[in-house]
Design a protein around this motif. Structure first.
Motif, short mmCIF file in Angstrom:
data_model
loop_
_atom_site.label_atom_id
_atom_site.label_comp_id
_atom_site.label_asym_id
_atom_site.label_seq_id
_atom_site.Cartn_x
_atom_site.Cartn_y
_atom_site.Cartn_z
N ALA A 69 41.19 38.81 37.37
CA ALA A 69 42.50 39.46 37.35
C ALA A 69 42.57 40.43 38.51
O ALA A 69 41.53 40.86 39.05
N ARG A 70 43.76 40.73 38.93
CA ARG A 70 43.97 41.68 40.02
C ARG A 70 45.00 42.71 39.61
O ARG A 70 46.05 42.36 39.05
N LYS A 71 44.70 43.96 39.85
CA LYS A 71 45.63 45.05 39.60
C LYS A 71 45.69 45.89 40.88
O LYS A 71 44.77 46.66 41.17
N GLY A 72 46.77 45.70 41.62
CA GLY A 72 46.85 46.35 42.91
C GLY A 72 45.80 45.79 43.86
O GLY A 72 45.71 44.58 44.09
N ALA A 73 45.01 46.66 44.43
CA ALA A 73 43.96 46.23 45.34
C ALA A 73 42.64 45.96 44.63
O ALA A 73 41.67 45.54 45.27
N LEU A 74 42.59 46.18 43.31
CA LEU A 74 41.35 46.00 42.56
C LEU A 74 41.25 44.58 42.01
O LEU A 74 42.24 44.00 41.56
N HIS A 75 40.04 44.05 42.05
CA HIS A 75 39.78 42.70 41.56
C HIS A 75 38.75 42.79 40.44
O HIS A 75 37.68 43.38 40.61
N GLN A 83 45.61 33.99 41.57
CA GLN A 83 44.41 33.34 41.08
C GLN A 83 43.71 32.57 42.19
O GLN A 83 42.48 32.49 42.23
N ALA A 84 44.49 31.99 43.12
CA ALA A 84 43.88 31.23 44.21
C ALA A 84 43.15 32.16 45.18
O ALA A 84 42.08 31.82 45.69
N THR A 85 43.73 33.34 45.41
CA THR A 85 43.10 34.24 46.37
C THR A 85 41.87 34.94 45.81
O THR A 85 40.99 35.35 46.57
N VAL A 86 41.83 35.08 44.47
CA VAL A 86 40.68 35.80 43.89
C VAL A 86 39.73 34.87 43.17
O VAL A 86 38.88 35.31 42.41
#
Length: 564
Positions: free
Chosen positions: A337-343, A309-312
């Motif tokens: 949310a992040r799933k793999g390399a997708l944001h 959450q901090a990085t995205v």
């Protein structure tokens, strides 16, 4: 010749004549001074006694007021007693009542046993003295005779208060050191009792029922990986926060969990038998109720979630922050949310964030890029067609609110000063006759989060009513149940097992469950084929087929003719 006689004084001619009297001076009446006694005790220890510290303070103050009766001092009947209240703050019930009486002009003298009963802080004392002076109120200490109207009395008071504040700070340091030393030994030093424990002899003792709930919370978080989903799951299972009685008889807790309390619970090292003091943990005297492996796995999951959450957290640049609401009035806040390399970026209703899904609007979650683009397109059109937008500001700066409905967006604009003046004059301004709109409706529909599953019908089935397919999870359980039933039936026929009781013992389930599952071994081949292919309709799950008629024709009729 006789000499003429001298004239005599008129008073001398009367034997009782006297000199005139001087009028007596009248003694001025004493002014009545209304005296209020204030008492305080820092702790509640001993207040239950028939004659406690408050009584002692009041008795001494009353005697002092009686000794000053010749000066016009009179005791007010209203008591101002603060029992079990610290002197470190002025936020005390009895003291606040006394100050209110002073401001109303109903008190002339404040009498205390000692200065530190009134306050221990120099800053608070300065405020009190300023209030007393403003209303002409004197301040008297029974055991420390002061007169606050002269400079020497003020100096003495300040010196004593300096020592009182020093004593308070030294006492606080001593208490903090004692708490730190006690926690290093693993002792509990008070505070709210966490869920899963009760207090016995000032020690935490596990509660079996609540301890099982705590373990369930940890296990469910590992399975879900989401605090909001965990809060919803706990609410459906009836798991609530710890219920604890307060001193006033009310109950603290006993409500549904939300994200904040859940995060605190999942981070609490008390559940593995430790105590925490200033970000350090020590082995505690109590027993842990959560396995350390489970606790550490949850900490890793929480840390990974927080780091992701901090990085995205690029939500600061979300275009519609503070403007977006669902159609039930809940603010929609940025989420990601992040799933793999997708944001992925979303706007989520606050009702979901607080675990109150039932209070969310018709659209509770929406893709941020999708709705932002829809608003941009709408504002681009509005800037050409509507006079409500000004050229001095960008269009988004003139939007006051956007409400998300299931089929449209309602965009409200901030009215200009001229438009508001026109509204006040009933449209007599420049726009009279063609009132300018303050809201724009844009056709829009949220893209579904999941793909729809449909049964593809063959030609000639147009008259068959549309059926919803069963869920993938339901199909998997049904196929697994059919396979188990056929294996158990083969074992019974071949004599590898004696009866259903032996199967239940081997499987770790009830004998009734085995008998119900065995019914699946007698399903029609067409139904088994439809279950494997996933073409059975919704509602034809494992429970429905366990109770289906044994005759294949009747089973087909019961299923509406499907898979006959």
């Amino acid at each position: 010749m006789a000499s003429p006689s001298k004239p005599r004084h008129p008073s001398a001619s009367h034997p009782k004549a006297q000199a005139p009297k001087t009028p007596a001076l009248k003694t001025p009446a004493l002014k009545t001074l209304r005296c209020a006694i204030y008492t305080r005790k820092s702790t509640e220890h001993g207040l239950e006694q028939a004659f406690n510290s408050l009584d002692n303070q009041r008795e001494a103050a009353e005697a002092y007021i009686k000794s000053q009766a010749h000066e016009g001092w009179r005791l007010l009947p209203e008591p101002y007693d603060d029992g079990g209240v610290s002197g470190g703050s002025l936020d005390r019930p009895a003291l606040q009542r006394l100050l209110a009486e002073i401001e109303a002009g109903r008190v002339d003298v404040v009498v205390v046993y000692k200065v530190d009963r009134l306050t221990r802080a120099l800053s608070d004392f300065a405020r009190l003295v300023a209030l007393f002076d403003a209303h002409g109120v004197s301040f008297v200490s029974v055991t420390q005779a002061f007169n606050t109207t002269n400079s020497m009395g003020r100096l003495t008071l300040n010196v004593l208060l300096s020592f009182a504040q020093f004593e308070r700070e030294v006492t606080a340091e001593r208490i903090r050191d004692k708490i730190a030393a006690s926690k290093r030994k693993g002792m509990r030093m008070g505070g709210p009792v966490p869920l899963g424990y009760r207090v016995h002899d000032k020690k935490l003792v596990p509660c079996p029922d609540e301890a099982e709930q705590v373990r369930t919370i940890f296990e469910h978080y590992l399975a879900l990986g989401c605090l909001n989903g965990l809060a919803t799951a706990l609410q459906s299972r009836g798991i609530l926060t710890k219920r604890s009685p307060r001193r006033d008889g009310t109950i603290r807790g006993g409500i549904a969990f939300t994200k904040g309390p859940l995060a605190y619970l999942l981070r609490n090292r008390v559940y593995i038998g430790e105590v925490i003091h200033k970000h350090r943990h020590y082995p505690g005297e109590h027993e842990g109720i959560v396995p350390r492996e489970l606790f550490e796995a949850v900490q890793v999951a929480l840390s990974e979630k927080a780091q992701a959450q901090a990085t995205v957290r690029a939500n600061i640049g979300s275009l519609l922050t503070g403007l977006l609401y669902d159609d039930r009035g809940n603010r929609m806040t940025p989420s990601s949310a992040r799933k793999g390399a997708l944001h992925y970026r979303y706007y989520v209703s606050r009702a979901l964030e607080t675990g109150k899904r039932s209070e969310a609007g018709s659209v509770s979650r929406v893709s941020a890029p999708e709705i932002e683009q829809a608003v941009r397109d709408a504002l681009r059109t509005a800037s050409l067609d509507l006079a409500v937008l000004s050229d001095a500001l960008p269009p988004i700066a003139q939007v006051s609110r956007i409400v998300v409905h299931s089929s449209y967006l309602a965009i409200s604009f901030v009215q200009s000063d001229e438009a508001m003046d026109d509204d006040r004059m009933g449209g007599a301004g420049t726009g009279a006759g063609t009132p300018e709109p303050s809201q724009l409706r844009v056709s829009w529909s949220a893209r579904p989060n999941r793909r729809r599953r449909e049964i593809i019908r063959a030609e000639g089935d147009e008259e068959t009513p549309s059926l919803r397919p069963m869920r993938t999870e339901t199909r998997a359980r049904l196929v697994d149940g059919i396979a188990k039933a056929r294996v158990w039936l083969d074992d019974l026929v071949a004599g590898r097992v004696s009866d259903t009781h032996a199967i239940a013992t081997a499987e770790g389930c009830s004998e009734r469950s085995v008998r119900m599952t065995l019914n699946l071994a007698f399903l029609a081949p067409s139904i088994v084929k439809a279950a494997i292919e996933g073409t059975l309709p919704e509602g034809c799950g494992i429970s429905a087929l366990m109770n289906a008629p044994m005759a294949w024709t009747k089973t087909s009729i019961a299923l509406g003719g499907h898979a006959a």
